[in-house]
Design a protein around this motif. Structure first.
Motif, mmCIF file in Angstrom:
data_model
loop_
_atom_site.group_PDB
_atom_site.id
_atom_site.type_symbol
_atom_site.label_atom_id
_atom_site.label_comp_id
_atom_site.label_asym_id
_atom_site.label_seq_id
_atom_site.Cartn_x
_atom_site.Cartn_y
_atom_site.Cartn_z
ATOM 1 N N LEU A 1 13.330 -23.430 21.859
ATOM 2 C CA LEU A 1 13.153 -22.429 22.914
ATOM 3 C C LEU A 1 14.023 -22.728 24.135
ATOM 4 O O LEU A 1 14.366 -23.892 24.394
ATOM 5 N N GLY A 2 14.326 -21.682 24.887
ATOM 6 C CA GLY A 2 15.036 -21.824 26.160
ATOM 7 C C GLY A 2 16.294 -22.668 26.002
ATOM 8 O O GLY A 2 17.155 -22.406 25.147
ATOM 9 N N ALA B 1 12.022 -27.864 23.160
ATOM 10 C CA ALA B 1 11.178 -26.804 23.766
ATOM 11 C C ALA B 1 11.766 -26.281 25.072
ATOM 12 O O ALA B 1 11.061 -25.642 25.847
ATOM 13 N N ILE C 1 10.362 -28.185 32.430
ATOM 14 C CA ILE C 1 9.934 -27.264 33.502
ATOM 15 C C ILE C 1 9.533 -28.046 34.765
ATOM 16 O O ILE C 1 9.736 -27.576 35.880
ATOM 17 N N MET D 1 6.924 -33.374 22.805
ATOM 18 C CA MET D 1 7.986 -32.379 22.583
ATOM 19 C C MET D 1 9.282 -32.856 23.216
ATOM 20 O O MET D 1 9.243 -33.495 24.275
ATOM 21 N N PRO E 1 12.382 -17.878 26.330
ATOM 22 C CA PRO E 1 11.208 -17.382 27.063
ATOM 23 C C PRO E 1 11.317 -17.533 28.583
ATOM 24 O O PRO E 1 10.326 -17.341 29.287
ATOM 25 N N THR F 1 12.285 -32.165 25.531
ATOM 26 C CA THR F 1 12.735 -31.230 26.565
ATOM 27 C C THR F 1 14.029 -31.800 27.151
ATOM 28 O O THR F 1 14.277 -33.000 27.042
ATOM 29 N N PRO G 1 17.936 -17.531 31.081
ATOM 30 C CA PRO G 1 18.523 -18.640 30.334
ATOM 31 C C PRO G 1 19.723 -19.184 31.123
ATOM 32 O O PRO G 1 20.719 -18.499 31.279
ATOM 33 N N PHE H 1 20.477 -18.150 38.310
ATOM 34 C CA PHE H 1 19.445 -19.088 37.835
ATOM 35 C C PHE H 1 18.878 -19.868 39.026
ATOM 36 O O PHE H 1 17.668 -20.007 39.195
ATOM 37 N N LYS I 1 -5.488 -26.854 28.037
ATOM 38 C CA LYS I 1 -5.562 -27.040 26.577
ATOM 39 C C LYS I 1 -6.212 -28.374 26.223
ATOM 40 O O LYS I 1 -6.728 -28.552 25.138
ATOM 41 N N LYS I 2 -6.140 -29.328 27.174
ATOM 42 C CA LYS I 2 -6.661 -30.678 26.863
ATOM 43 C C LYS I 2 -8.114 -30.850 27.283
ATOM 44 O O LYS I 2 -8.716 -31.872 26.983
ATOM 45 N N PHE J 1 2.028 -21.844 33.718
ATOM 46 C CA PHE J 1 2.369 -22.710 32.573
ATOM 47 C C PHE J 1 1.678 -24.063 32.718
ATOM 48 O O PHE J 1 1.031 -24.553 31.792
HETATM 49 C C1 3HC Z 1 18.054 -23.888 31.527
HETATM 50 C C2 3HC Z 1 17.034 -23.272 30.624
HETATM 51 O O1 3HC Z 1 17.477 -21.995 30.282
HETATM 52 C C3 3HC Z 1 15.700 -23.224 31.280
HETATM 53 C C4 3HC Z 1 14.586 -23.481 30.323
HETATM 54 O O2 3HC Z 1 14.766 -23.890 29.199
HETATM 55 S S1 3HC Z 1 13.034 -23.207 30.925
HETATM 56 C C5 3HC Z 1 11.967 -23.695 29.602
HETATM 57 C C6 3HC Z 1 11.895 -22.697 28.477
HETATM 58 N N1 3HC Z 1 10.916 -23.131 27.518
HETATM 59 C C7 3HC Z 1 9.648 -22.714 27.562
HETATM 60 O O3 3HC Z 1 9.268 -21.901 28.383
HETATM 61 C C8 3HC Z 1 8.703 -23.291 26.541
HETATM 62 C C9 3HC Z 1 7.492 -23.884 27.246
HETATM 63 N N2 3HC Z 1 6.577 -24.475 26.290
HETATM 64 C C10 3HC Z 1 5.718 -23.756 25.563
HETATM 65 O O4 3HC Z 1 5.689 -22.540 25.587
HETATM 66 C C11 3HC Z 1 4.741 -24.500 24.696
HETATM 67 O O5 3HC Z 1 4.589 -25.796 25.241
HETATM 68 C C12 3HC Z 1 5.217 -24.639 23.224
HETATM 69 C C13 3HC Z 1 5.180 -23.254 22.564
HETATM 70 C C14 3HC Z 1 6.586 -25.206 23.136
HETATM 71 C C15 3HC Z 1 4.241 -25.577 22.478
HETATM 72 O O6 3HC Z 1 2.918 -25.170 22.654
HETATM 73 P P1 3HC Z 1 1.721 -26.135 22.166
HETATM 74 O O7 3HC Z 1 1.970 -26.536 20.765
HETATM 75 O O8 3HC Z 1 0.442 -25.430 22.476
HETATM 76 O O9 3HC Z 1 1.863 -27.440 23.020
HETATM 77 P P2 3HC Z 1 1.664 -27.632 24.586
HETATM 78 O O10 3HC Z 1 0.356 -28.317 24.810
HETATM 79 O O11 3HC Z 1 1.947 -26.394 25.337
HETATM 80 O O12 3HC Z 1 2.852 -28.626 24.899
HETATM 81 C C16 3HC Z 1 2.876 -29.966 24.416
HETATM 82 C C17 3HC Z 1 3.493 -30.824 25.479
HETATM 83 O O13 3HC Z 1 4.864 -30.434 25.672
HETATM 84 C C18 3HC Z 1 5.101 -30.158 27.043
HETATM 85 N N3 3HC Z 1 6.135 -29.120 27.140
HETATM 86 C C19 3HC Z 1 6.436 -28.153 26.255
HETATM 87 N N4 3HC Z 1 7.502 -27.454 26.682
HETATM 88 C C20 3HC Z 1 7.855 -27.982 27.872
HETATM 89 C C21 3HC Z 1 8.903 -27.696 28.793
HETATM 90 N N5 3HC Z 1 9.816 -26.746 28.557
HETATM 91 N N6 3HC Z 1 8.978 -28.452 29.910
HETATM 92 C C22 3HC Z 1 8.089 -29.445 30.144
HETATM 93 N N7 3HC Z 1 7.087 -29.773 29.296
HETATM 94 C C23 3HC Z 1 6.988 -29.049 28.173
HETATM 95 C C24 3HC Z 1 3.763 -29.716 27.573
HETATM 96 O O14 3HC Z 1 3.711 -29.874 28.971
HETATM 97 C C25 3HC Z 1 2.829 -30.660 26.855
HETATM 98 O O15 3HC Z 1 2.932 -31.906 27.494
HETATM 99 P P3 3HC Z 1 1.742 -32.963 27.432
HETATM 100 O O16 3HC Z 1 1.480 -33.239 25.999
HETATM 101 O O17 3HC Z 1 2.247 -34.115 28.193
HETATM 102 O O18 3HC Z 1 0.606 -32.250 28.112
#
Ligand code: 3HC
Length: 708
Positions: free
Chosen positions: A111-112, A65, A69, A26, A137, A28, A145, A274, A297-298, A290
């Protein structure tokens, strides 16, 4: 070295900037991208042949995404965290200030920080891809955010809608995003880039006017009206969070200040709030959830073992649980499910259970009627063992009767294949006892769902000594396909979740008998952070169900599980809870009109005069320390494999307050020594049921923690 950003200049004068973080599934956002993207923007500004810019992703099903995080987790000071947010503001402001049109082409999750990036663009178009979802989220991570979202979102979609998105963290589908003005167009994936390029060629456009309701128009249009919105939102948030989560109030403050004093001031407030949130214990706990769930999941539940494919499932029993299990099997896992019940009525209940859930989606326009009917066609029914020879897994959800379960094990072994798995949804009977009737005990396993099945995210996968690793891995994969988070636990009375819950409930019952009122007990535990109080929960689960489980736990695990004898009086009075309209609270006609009310006659039945009402924190502590002590005992006995599983089990199975990170994170926050001292204080006053377990004592003596 592979690059994250790739700029391609097209002949028509539009440049396409693709984000593709190397080696990651993904995209980020990370701080180190800041200088890189600033340099690219400077290059674009300097190139007068570029007439427009399209921002796209090189990843399948993922635009961005959010912020990384792990990067947020690595912050060690408020200053660090504030700098992250401010750096994001600089880059996004620069993007927004570009003189050429900038269009975000969104395909997949956005997202985010990903949506905040898109909001800084002048226009947005998204694909119809089923994976395309937009949202902020951060609140679910205890954050807000922090990339300008609290300022740009309300200005684009309106204050009420933006607050709703930011305070719930809900994800928005393409059609809805178009309706609310979050995106300017929705197109098939195949023409997404072409559409974005076309939009950029047309030049900058003002965002479409959002269709607001008259009330929202009036309220959002004036400072007085806006204050009403913020005050209302503040009250709702306080009621919902009980003051346990700091993020929502800070989100409202960012929007309030930004709307009153301008965007620049709003961004300043946003960065500051924030940063405070990133460093808060609540956010650290929520981030740990999280990381834990992503890691889980893995996992197969059985090391390197490869799960077998499940092509067909059978569910025995068409009741509430059976109907729910069949429903998630067909709807979520898309696996055909054949439901068997002894009565036609049971079968029609199961069918209508699944149909009603799907039809809700149709009514909300999330699903077409034909998609609903296609999923329903995966669910078939029978009163006999017919059409099940090829079932890969049979989930049993019949009465808690060992003889009946033994019969079913034999029936399934006779009627199905050699490898067919027999999974029992028992909540109290040891799986090893159920497996005693099996010729192939390696295929027998527990698969404990929580009610209502479609809503509760946890399942316990219970292996007895002879369950094969392949059976475990197959059931874990099956549960995950149903949208569940499985934890593998060892066999034993009450497994993990019901075992820790039972002691907590018993303590609440003791407190009731000591004169605490029903509503005071519920208030105390809701204030602590549980979604509902113990008396409401007992009414929901069924007082009779609780009474059935307690003796089993007491016989297997000891006297500390003995339920107060006075509770027998409730059963003699036929008080089963909500299901028969008679419990701690009133149900039916009058109660519906007047709102939730205690059935005062319950005190007479128990021979009590309520009204002691001790400090809410004291009431909550007495119940919660019982749960904590028992959770550690489960770890000590190997019922759960790790503190992580214990935290996830309690949060997803019981609703243990997520902002505390689960029982084990909470013990680390309290300190094992403090918990032992509390337990000993209660032990001296109320008896040995509070005796701290050996592991907890040892941890207190050696000053150990569960997590680094
Ligand atoms: C400044 C800003 O306002 C602050 C922010 O943006 S805070 C972040 C806001 N975003 C989120 O909360 C989204 C978090 N992610 C998720 O909810 C879910 O990962 C998702 C819905 C995007 C995808 O879900 P799914 O398809 O089941 O995949 P999932 O296994 O969770 O994630 C795949 C990989 O992406 C990574 N990933 C996804 N979003 C991430 C994030 N925001 N930060 C770090 N890693 C992330 C996961 O850790 C995972 O890594 P890996 O393959 O190395 O284990």
């Amino acid at each position: 070295m592979e690059k994250t950003f790739n700029l391609v200049r097209r002949e028509d004068g539009i440049a396409v900037l693709t984000i593709d973080v190397p080696g990651e599934t993904m995209n980020t956002l990370r701080t180190e991208f800041g200088p890189e993207i600033t340099e690219i923007l400077a290059e674009i500004k300097a190139d007068k042949s570029i007439k427009g810019l399209v921002l796209a992703s090189g990843k399948k099903d993922c635009f961005v995404a959010g912020a990384d995080i792990s990067m947020l987790d690595a912050c060690t000071s408020v200053e660090d965290a504030k700098a992250l947010s401010q750096q994001g503001h600089i880059v996004f402001n620069e993007l927004e200030a570009m003189s050429i049109p900038v269009v975000a082409a969104i395909d997949g999750v956005c997202l985010g920080g990903g949506l905040e990036l898109a909001l800084a663009c002048h226009q947005r178009v998204c694909s119809q891809n089923g994976k395309t979802m937009m949202g902020v989220p951060e609140v679910q991570l205890g954050l807000l955010p922090g990339g300008g979202g609290t300022q740009r979102l309300p200005r684009l979609v309106g204050i009420t809608t933006a607050l709703d998105m930011m305070l719930t963290g809900k994800q928005i589908r393409p059609k809805q995003a178009l309706k609310m003005g979050l995106v300017d167009d929705v197109v098939p994936e195949s023409i997404l880039l072409a559409t974005a390029v076309e939009m950029a060629l047309k030049g900058k456009r003002a965002p479409k006017k959002v269709n607001k309701s008259l009330v929202n128009k009036l309220l959002e249009g004036t400072p007085v009206g806006r204050n009403i919105i913020f005050d209302q939102a503040g009250k709702q948030v306080q009621k919902k969070t009980q003051g346990n989560y700091p993020a929502p109030a800070k989100i409202i403050d960012c929007v309030r200040q930004g709307m009153a004093k301008g965007k620049a001031k709003g961004l300043e407030v946003e960065a500051s709030h924030f940063a405070d949130l990133v460093m808060s214990t609540e956010s650290a706990a929520l981030r740990s959830i999280f990381f834990a769930t992503t890691e889980m999941k893995k996992e197969t539940g059985a090391g390197d073992v490869v799960p077998r494919k499940v092509n067909k499932a059978m569910v025995l029993g068409g009741g509430l649980m059976g109907g729910g299990i069949a429903s998630v099997t067909t709807t979520k896992a898309k696996i055909p499910a054949r439901v068997k019940d002894i009565s036609e009525q049971g079968l029609s209940n199961a069918l209508s259970y699944a149909y009603k859930l799907l039809d809700k989606g149709v009514k909300r326009r999330h699903m077409t009627p034909s998609a609903r009917d296609n999923i329903m066609s995966l669910m078939t029914t029978t009163t006999e063992y017919k059409g099940i020879k090829d079932a890969d897994i049979v989930v049993e959800a019949v009465f808690e009767d060992l003889k009946l379960k033994h019969q079913m094990v034999k029936d399934v072994e006779r009627e199905c294949g050699e490898n067919t798995i027999f999974a029992s949804n028992t909540s109290s009977l040891p799986i090893s006892q159920i497996a005693e009737a099996a010729a192939r005990p390696e295929n027998v396993i527990g698969l404990h769902y929580f009610s209502p099945v479609e809503k509760m995210p946890l399942v316990e996968v219970i292996a007895h000594k002879k369950t094969s690793p392949e059976t475990i891995a197959t059931v874990v994969a099956f549960a995950r396909k149903q949208g569940k988070t499985p934890i593998v636990v060892q066999d034993g009375a009450g497994f993990y979740v019901n075992r820790i819950l039972a002691l907590y409930m018993n303590e609440a019952a003791q407190l009731l008998l000591e004169g605490q009122s029903v509503e005071h007990l519920d208030k105390a535990l809701v204030k602590f952070g549980f979604p509902v109080g113990p008396m409401t929960l007992l009414d929901e689960v069924g007082i009779d169900v609780g009474a059935k489980i307690s003796p089993i736990l007491e016989a297997e695990l000891g006297e500390r599980f003995k339920a107060p004898a006075a509770f027998d009086k409730l059963l003699s009075d036929d008080r089963k809870g909500r299901k028969n309209g008679k419990g701690f609270y009133l149900y039916g006609g009058k109660a519906k009109k007047k709102g939730k009310q205690v059935d005062e006659s319950v005190y007479q039945v128990l021979g009590l005069k309520p009204g002691v009402n001790a400090e809410v924190s004291e009431v909550a502590q007495r119940c919660v320390v019982q749960m904590l002590n028992e959770a550690v005992r489960c770890l000590e006995e190997g019922i759960i494999a790790s503190p992580r599983d214990g935290d996830i089990g309690a949060i997803f199975g019981i609703g243990f307050p997520p902002f505390l990170g689960g029982p084990f994170h909470y013990i680390d926050t309290l300190g094992a020594g403090v918990l032992v001292a509390k337990l000993e204080k209660y032990q001296a006053k109320h008896g040995n049921r509070f005796a701290p377990c050996d592991k907890l004592r040892e941890m207190a003596e050696t000053n150990q923690r569960f997590f680094d």
